[in-house]
Each structure stands twice: as C-alpha cells, then as structure tokens.
Design a protein around this motif. Structure first.
Motif, short mmCIF file in Angstrom:
data_model
loop_
_atom_site.label_atom_id
_atom_site.label_comp_id
_atom_site.label_asym_id
_atom_site.label_seq_id
_atom_site.Cartn_x
_atom_site.Cartn_y
_atom_site.Cartn_z
N GLN A 37 0.82 -1.21 0.00
CA GLN A 37 0.00 0.00 0.00
C GLN A 37 0.86 1.26 0.00
OE1 GLN A 37 -2.44 -0.97 3.44
NE2 GLN A 37 -4.18 -1.51 2.13
N ARG A 38 1.94 1.26 0.76
CA ARG A 38 2.83 2.43 0.77
C ARG A 38 3.50 2.62 -0.59
NH1 ARG A 38 4.17 0.53 6.08
NH2 ARG A 38 6.03 -0.53 5.27
N ALA A 39 3.91 1.51 -1.21
CA ALA A 39 4.54 1.60 -2.53
C ALA A 39 3.57 2.14 -3.57
CB ALA A 39 5.06 0.23 -2.95
N ALA A 40 2.34 1.65 -3.53
CA ALA A 40 1.34 2.13 -4.48
C ALA A 40 0.96 3.58 -4.20
CB ALA A 40 0.10 1.24 -4.43
N SER A 41 0.90 3.95 -2.94
CA SER A 41 0.54 5.33 -2.58
C SER A 41 1.60 6.32 -3.05
CB SER A 41 0.34 5.45 -1.07
OG SER A 41 -0.81 4.75 -0.67
N GLN A 42 2.88 5.95 -2.90
CA GLN A 42 3.93 6.85 -3.39
C GLN A 42 3.84 7.01 -4.90
OE1 GLN A 42 7.99 6.12 -2.12
NE2 GLN A 42 8.81 7.22 -3.88
N ALA A 43 3.63 5.91 -5.61
CA ALA A 43 3.49 5.99 -7.06
C ALA A 43 2.31 6.88 -7.43
CB ALA A 43 3.31 4.59 -7.65
N ASN A 44 1.21 6.73 -6.71
CA ASN A 44 0.03 7.55 -6.97
C ASN A 44 0.32 9.03 -6.78
OD1 ASN A 44 -3.11 7.74 -7.17
ND2 ASN A 44 -2.61 8.84 -5.29
N GLN A 45 0.98 9.36 -5.69
CA GLN A 45 1.27 10.77 -5.39
C GLN A 45 2.17 11.39 -6.45
OE1 GLN A 45 2.95 10.53 -1.47
NE2 GLN A 45 1.00 10.03 -0.49
N GLU A 46 3.19 10.66 -6.89
CA GLU A 46 4.12 11.23 -7.86
C GLU A 46 3.49 11.34 -9.24
OE1 GLU A 46 8.20 10.31 -7.76
OE2 GLU A 46 8.21 9.70 -5.65
N ILE A 47 2.65 10.39 -9.62
CA ILE A 47 1.95 10.49 -10.91
C ILE A 47 0.95 11.64 -10.87
CG2 ILE A 47 0.34 9.31 -12.45
CD1 ILE A 47 1.72 6.67 -11.52
N PHE A 48 0.23 11.76 -9.75
CA PHE A 48 -0.72 12.87 -9.60
C PHE A 48 -0.02 14.22 -9.70
CE2 PHE A 48 -3.07 15.94 -7.02
CZ PHE A 48 -4.36 15.83 -7.56
N GLN A 49 1.14 14.33 -9.04
CA GLN A 49 1.89 15.59 -9.06
C GLN A 49 2.39 15.91 -10.46
OE1 GLN A 49 2.12 17.70 -6.65
NE2 GLN A 49 3.53 19.15 -7.62
N LYS A 50 2.90 14.92 -11.16
CA LYS A 50 3.40 15.17 -12.52
C LYS A 50 2.26 15.55 -13.46
CE LYS A 50 6.51 13.37 -16.07
NZ LYS A 50 7.40 14.55 -15.96
N ALA A 51 1.12 14.91 -13.29
CA ALA A 51 -0.04 15.25 -14.13
C ALA A 51 -0.50 16.68 -13.88
CB ALA A 51 -1.17 14.28 -13.87
N ALA A 52 -0.31 17.15 -12.64
CA ALA A 52 -0.76 18.49 -12.28
C ALA A 52 0.22 19.58 -12.71
CB ALA A 52 -0.99 18.57 -10.78
#
Length: 237
Positions: free
Chosen positions: A71-86
């Motif tokens: 869950q932590r690994a997926a959450s970090q990936a989610n945060q960085e993809i969200f940030q790059k998309a923004a």
C-alpha cells in the motif's frame, strides 16, 4: 515460485502504454505488477512506467507487514503520478491501472486499482480475485447488465479509479490462499477483453509448458485483432 511475463502493443495501437515488472525476491517469494496507462499519446506511457518503477523501488527498499508495504509503494506511485499530471502540460489527465501480487508459500497478497486483473487458477478452475473499478462493473453489480453484455459494452473501458487520478489512493487489497501447483495470472484488459476465463484456464493448465503460457495467451489476443495493448504475467507456486 516462478514467474514469466510478456507485453505487446497489439495490432491497432502505435504505442504500448502497458508496463509490467516481476522478480523473485531473496526469500523466494515473487513480487509482480501490471499497469495499463491512460491519458494521451505520451502521458499513458509515462504513467504506467512511473508506476512500475516507483512501486518496485519503494516495495523492495522496505520491510514489515506485506500489505502495508504494498500500500505504501502504491501510494507513493500515486502521489508522484498525480503531481506530474498536475505540473506537466504534456501529462495532464494521465493515470494508470495497477494490479500487484506478492506471492509466497501459502498465500498471495494482491492490490488493485482500475481494471487490470488478478486470477487464481488451478486444476479445480479459475477465479477472478480482483474487482474491476469500471462503469460496466458497477452496472453488472446493480443488475443492469449481464456479465456477457459487459464484455461487449461500448463503454467497457471507462474506469472509475486509477493511480494518479486523485491525491489519495484507495486501492483494494485481497489475500488469496495458495497451494503447491496453483497459479496467479495478472493481466491488462487488452487480454481479459479478448480471451475468456475458460481459455485462460485451458492454456495455464493444459495448453503446454508454463514458461510459454503468456505468449500463447498473447497469440490468442493478437489472432482476434488485439485493439489494445496486451500484458500477461504468470506466477506458478
């Protein structure tokens, strides 16, 4: 534990926006994931590649409870993809599905977001472990579509959740008992939309050696026109 995987852009798409990674860890367990990117010609490819790299790097660096590590690994990936998309105009709106499995003696821990799938397969049959986060799956659960109608619905590719879509990840987690000789199959919807569960079961159990099974499944999808990217990862206990 053994693992094999394959990915292909398919017959129609010009680019493969799927990505996967699989490896056997020092303790003999297998960690594997499949991601199916979305969000335009370049961005989908970026999202899936980021998700695979970030997830594997974070997971392999950590210790502790297996589900929490995933869950932590997926959450970090989610945060960085969200940030790059923004922040990157070329990546606006990008995201990716993710299905990951940590398989060891007796049990697998499975995490999913989107409509990439995990199946449990053995001589007794095939069972879909994950639940698609998609419009048609919601319609099926409400009784408005049959499972067969969902396979050919014009909006079957519309997903309701994805890595990078929201700042906080709400991925589903499952624990699957495993026995010697069992298999896990992870795949993108480019495979599951074209190859039936019974065909998957046959190829895994009866179709030939396990090492070539992902290629056989891919060949079925390609023979049927493969309008989407196709990815399959097979884990054998």
């Amino acid at each position: 534990m053994e693992v094999w995987g394959i990915t292909h852009r398919g017959v129609v798409r010009q680019q493969n926006q799927d990505a996967f990674s699989a490896r056997t860890m020092d303790d003999g367990r297998v960690i594997a994931l499949v991601c199916d990117g979305m969000g335009g010609a370049r961005a989908g490819n970026v999202a899936s590649a980021m998700a695979v790299d970030l997830f594997m790097d974070r997971f392999l660096r950590e210790s502790g409870d297996d589900q929490e590590r995933m869950q932590r690994a997926a959450s970090q990936a989610n945060q960085e993809i969200f940030q790059k998309a923004a922040t990157d105009e070329d990546c606006t709106g990008m995201g990716t599905t993710l299905v990951a499995a940590l398989a060891g003696a007796g049990e697998a821990v499975i995490l999913n977001e989107g409509d990439s799938r995990a199946y449990h397969i053995n001589g007794d049959g095939i069972v879909l472990i994950t639940r698609d986060h998609s419009l048609v799956e919601d319609l099926v659960e409400r009784g408005e579509l049959t499972r067969e109608q969902a396979r050919t619905h014009p909006h079957k590719n519309l997903i309701t959740r994805a890595l990078g879509a929201e700042p906080v990840l709400l991925a589903d987690c499952f624990r699957q008992p495993l026995a010697q000789g069992d298999f896990l199959l992870l795949c993108s919807d480019g495979l599951s939309n074209l190859v039936t569960e019974q065909e998957m079961l046959y190829e895994v159990i009866h179709g030939g050696d396990s090492e070539s099974c992902p290629q056989r499944l891919l060949d079925i999808a390609l023979h049927r026109g493969a309008p989407d990217n196709v990815t399959a990862v097979l884990i054998r206990c």
